[in-house]
Design a protein around this motif. Structure first.
Motif, PDB file in Angstrom:
ATOM      1  N   GLY A   1       1.589  -1.560  -3.644  1.00 17.66           N
ATOM      2  CA  GLY A   1       0.893  -0.346  -3.264  1.00 17.66           C
ATOM      3  C   GLY A   1      -0.540  -1.047  -2.633  1.00 17.66           C
ATOM      4  N   LEU A   2      -0.969  -0.099  -1.531  1.00 22.08           N
ATOM      5  CA  LEU A   2      -2.006  -0.251  -0.987  1.00 22.08           C
ATOM      6  C   LEU A   2      -3.389   0.155  -1.695  1.00 22.08           C
ATOM      7  N   ALA A   3      -4.178  -0.399  -2.126  1.00 22.96           N
ATOM      8  CA  ALA A   3      -5.418   0.090  -2.999  1.00 22.96           C
ATOM      9  C   ALA A   3      -6.630  -0.128  -2.004  1.00 22.96           C
ATOM     10  N   ARG A   4      -7.466   1.049  -1.952  1.00 23.51           N
ATOM     11  CA  ARG A   4      -8.651   0.837  -1.203  1.00 23.51           C
ATOM     12  C   ARG A   4     -10.061   0.627  -2.262  1.00 23.51           C
ATOM     13  N   SER A   5      -9.626   0.791  -3.551  1.00 21.87           N
ATOM     14  CA  SER A   5     -10.698   0.738  -4.495  1.00 21.87           C
ATOM     15  C   SER A   5     -10.381  -0.081  -5.761  1.00 21.87           C
ATOM     16  N   ASP A   6     -11.282  -0.456  -6.518  1.00 25.80           N
ATOM     17  CA  ASP A   6     -10.976  -0.947  -7.716  1.00 25.80           C
ATOM     18  C   ASP A   6     -10.154  -0.275  -8.727  1.00 25.80           C
ATOM     19  N   ALA A   7     -10.475   1.246  -8.819  1.00 26.31           N
ATOM     20  CA  ALA A   7      -9.611   2.060  -9.649  1.00 26.31           C
ATOM     21  C   ALA A   7      -8.460   2.371  -9.039  1.00 26.31           C
ATOM     22  N   SER A   8      -8.299   2.303  -7.867  1.00 26.54           N
ATOM     23  CA  SER A   8      -6.735   2.448  -7.290  1.00 26.54           C
ATOM     24  C   SER A   8      -5.719   1.101  -7.782  1.00 26.54           C
ATOM     25  N   ALA A   9      -6.544  -0.010  -7.578  1.00 30.52           N
ATOM     26  CA  ALA A   9      -5.939  -1.199  -8.008  1.00 30.52           C
ATOM     27  C   ALA A   9      -5.363  -1.516  -9.562  1.00 30.52           C
ATOM     28  N   VAL A  10      -6.614  -1.018 -10.246  1.00 34.85           N
ATOM     29  CA  VAL A  10      -6.070  -0.976 -11.762  1.00 34.85           C
ATOM     30  C   VAL A  10      -4.990   0.096 -11.980  1.00 34.85           C
ATOM     31  N   ALA A  11      -5.172   1.230 -11.294  1.00 33.88           N
ATOM     32  CA  ALA A  11      -3.845   2.515 -11.749  1.00 33.88           C
ATOM     33  C   ALA A  11      -2.500   1.763 -11.293  1.00 33.88           C
ATOM     34  N   LEU A  12      -2.424   1.234 -10.081  1.00 32.03           N
ATOM     35  CA  LEU A  12      -1.174   0.792  -9.589  1.00 32.03           C
ATOM     36  C   LEU A  12      -0.875  -0.634 -10.542  1.00 32.03           C
TER      37      LEU A  12
ATOM     38  N   GLY B   1      -6.953  -3.118   0.806  1.00 31.96           N
ATOM     39  CA  GLY B   1      -7.255  -2.760   1.958  1.00 31.96           C
ATOM     40  C   GLY B   1      -7.155  -1.167   2.174  1.00 31.96           C
ATOM     41  N   THR B   2      -7.460  -0.747   3.205  1.00 33.22           N
ATOM     42  CA  THR B   2      -7.616   0.720   3.764  1.00 33.22           C
ATOM     43  C   THR B   2      -6.679   0.867   4.908  1.00 33.22           C
ATOM     44  N   VAL B   3      -6.355   1.864   5.418  1.00 30.64           N
ATOM     45  CA  VAL B   3      -5.740   2.312   6.520  1.00 30.64           C
ATOM     46  C   VAL B   3      -6.335   1.608   7.891  1.00 30.64           C
ATOM     47  N   ASP B   4      -7.580   1.471   7.943  1.00 27.19           N
ATOM     48  CA  ASP B   4      -7.969   0.661   8.879  1.00 27.19           C
ATOM     49  C   ASP B   4      -7.921  -0.706   9.128  1.00 27.19           C
ATOM     50  N   ASP B   5      -7.372  -1.254   8.059  1.00 29.65           N
ATOM     51  CA  ASP B   5      -7.176  -2.852   8.108  1.00 29.65           C
ATOM     52  C   ASP B   5      -5.835  -3.017   8.596  1.00 29.65           C
ATOM     53  N   LEU B   6      -5.558  -2.849   9.787  1.00 30.49           N
ATOM     54  CA  LEU B   6      -4.347  -2.823  10.485  1.00 30.49           C
ATOM     55  C   LEU B   6      -3.541  -4.294  10.339  1.00 30.49           C
ATOM     56  N   ASP B   7      -4.280  -5.353  10.463  1.00 33.05           N
ATOM     57  CA  ASP B   7      -3.642  -6.743  10.265  1.00 33.05           C
ATOM     58  C   ASP B   7      -3.004  -6.674   8.759  1.00 33.05           C
ATOM     59  N   VAL B   8      -3.565  -6.220   7.751  1.00 31.31           N
ATOM     60  CA  VAL B   8      -3.290  -6.110   6.429  1.00 31.31           C
ATOM     61  C   VAL B   8      -1.761  -5.397   6.283  1.00 31.31           C
ATOM     62  N   LEU B   9      -1.835  -4.089   7.115  1.00 30.93           N
ATOM     63  CA  LEU B   9      -0.670  -3.347   6.900  1.00 30.93           C
ATOM     64  C   LEU B   9       0.426  -4.018   7.753  1.00 30.93           C
TER      65      LEU B   9
END
Length: 307
Positions: free
Chosen positions: A29-40, A50-58
């Motif tokens: 799962g892509l997580a842009r925040s610590d809270a999202s990372a913890v939930a995933l 990363g975020t949807v702007d991090d095209l290399d990561v995607l």
């Protein structure tokens, strides 16, 4: 399958992750925040930051996966007036994911919408949106580009979601409509309120995305609509009953003042069929419909802030 999910901690994504895991898949799962990372992590998914702007990561993560479900969208940007910018960012993501999956026959499933397909008539999966260069048609163009990836060896499909994917915890259109009714002291609808919105419970929508990534043929359009069309007046009546406020018509020329940003959506008449989707993937929605879900009362426990 090892499936990469953008928007994995969002409204649909947080239901899709356990749906995929329960079916035996691995989830990244892509997580842009610590809270999202913890939930995933708590849900059992692997996290890529990363975020949807991090095209290399995607691109790298997609290339290392057996399939991708793209749910993320810059809703915060869209609802603050820059829909064109949000849609343009979405197109860059889809192009990046398509390049990463080209010539692999791996699945790429993206989320789109049904609004504007065939106003006033029941639209099917065979109906295509008009792409006329307007800001709001950019996302439709992105969906068409995703379908075209089938010619490049990507098992691409587009899930066109109903405007409301409802359920407990929803902070979208229905929660906003409730908040407006509470603030205004009336539960309103536009005109005669006979215009219809298709709807689906978020858990039924999540199951459709899982089925799509597992077996949707390349170039497939799918409709995530469990209900063909619910009259908005019926929605307003349920809201009025629960809030104990009058139910009233709002004239079209007064809708923007009353409903603010929601007015442009609330007056749409966009019924859609999902018959072809159900037949193709054996998708059988089993969760409550919109009016039944509203009647459960969870939309009225708190007062969400309107956008």
């Amino acid at each position: 399958m090892r499936i990469f999910v953008t928007g994995a901690s969002g409204w649909i994504g947080s239901a899709l992750v356990p749906e995929l895991l329960d079916a035996g898949h691995q989830v990244v799962g892509l997580a842009r925040s610590d809270a999202s990372a913890v939930a995933l992590t708590a849900a059992g998914a692997e996290v890529v930051r990363g975020t949807v702007d991090d095209l290399d990561v995607l691109g790298r993560t997609a290339a290392a996966s057996d399939g991708v479900v793209h749910l993320a969208f810059k809703h915060d940007l869209a609802f603050t007036g820059d829909y064109q910018g949000a849609a343009a960012a979405d197109r860059r993501v889809v192009d990046t994911l398509g390049d990463a999956l080209a010539d692999t026959d791996r699945p790429l499933v993206i989320a789109s919408g049904v609004a504007g397909l065939k106003p006033g008539h029941v639209a099917t999966e065979r109906d295509m949106p008009r792409v006329d260069g307007s800001p709001t048609s950019i996302r439709s163009a992105t969906a068409m580009a995703a379908l075209a990836l089938a010619s490049r060896g990507v098992r691409s499909s587009v899930v066109r979601l109903a405007p409301t994917c409802h359920g407990e915890g929803d902070n979208g259109f229905m929660a906003t409509l409730v908040a407006i009714a509470r603030a205004k002291g009336v539960s309103g609808y536009i005109g005669d309120g006979t215009n219809r919105w298709p709807a689906a419970h978020r858990l039924d929508a999540a199951r459709l995305f899982r089925l799509a990534v597992e077996k949707a043929p390349a170039g497939t359009v799918l409709h995530g609509a469990a209900e063909e069309g619910v009259p908005i007046r019926d929605v307003a009546e349920v809201i009025g009953r629960h809030l104990d406020v009058p139910v009233t018509s709002v004239a079209p020329d007064a809708a923007a003042e009353h409903f603010t940003w929601l007015a442009g959506f609330l007056g749409l008449d966009t019924p859609v069929s999902s018959t072809l989707t159900r037949e193709l993937l054996d998708w059988q929605p089993t969760h409550p419909g919109l009016l039944e879900d509203l009647d459960k009362g969870h939309y009225f426990h708190t007062s969400p802030t309107t956008r």
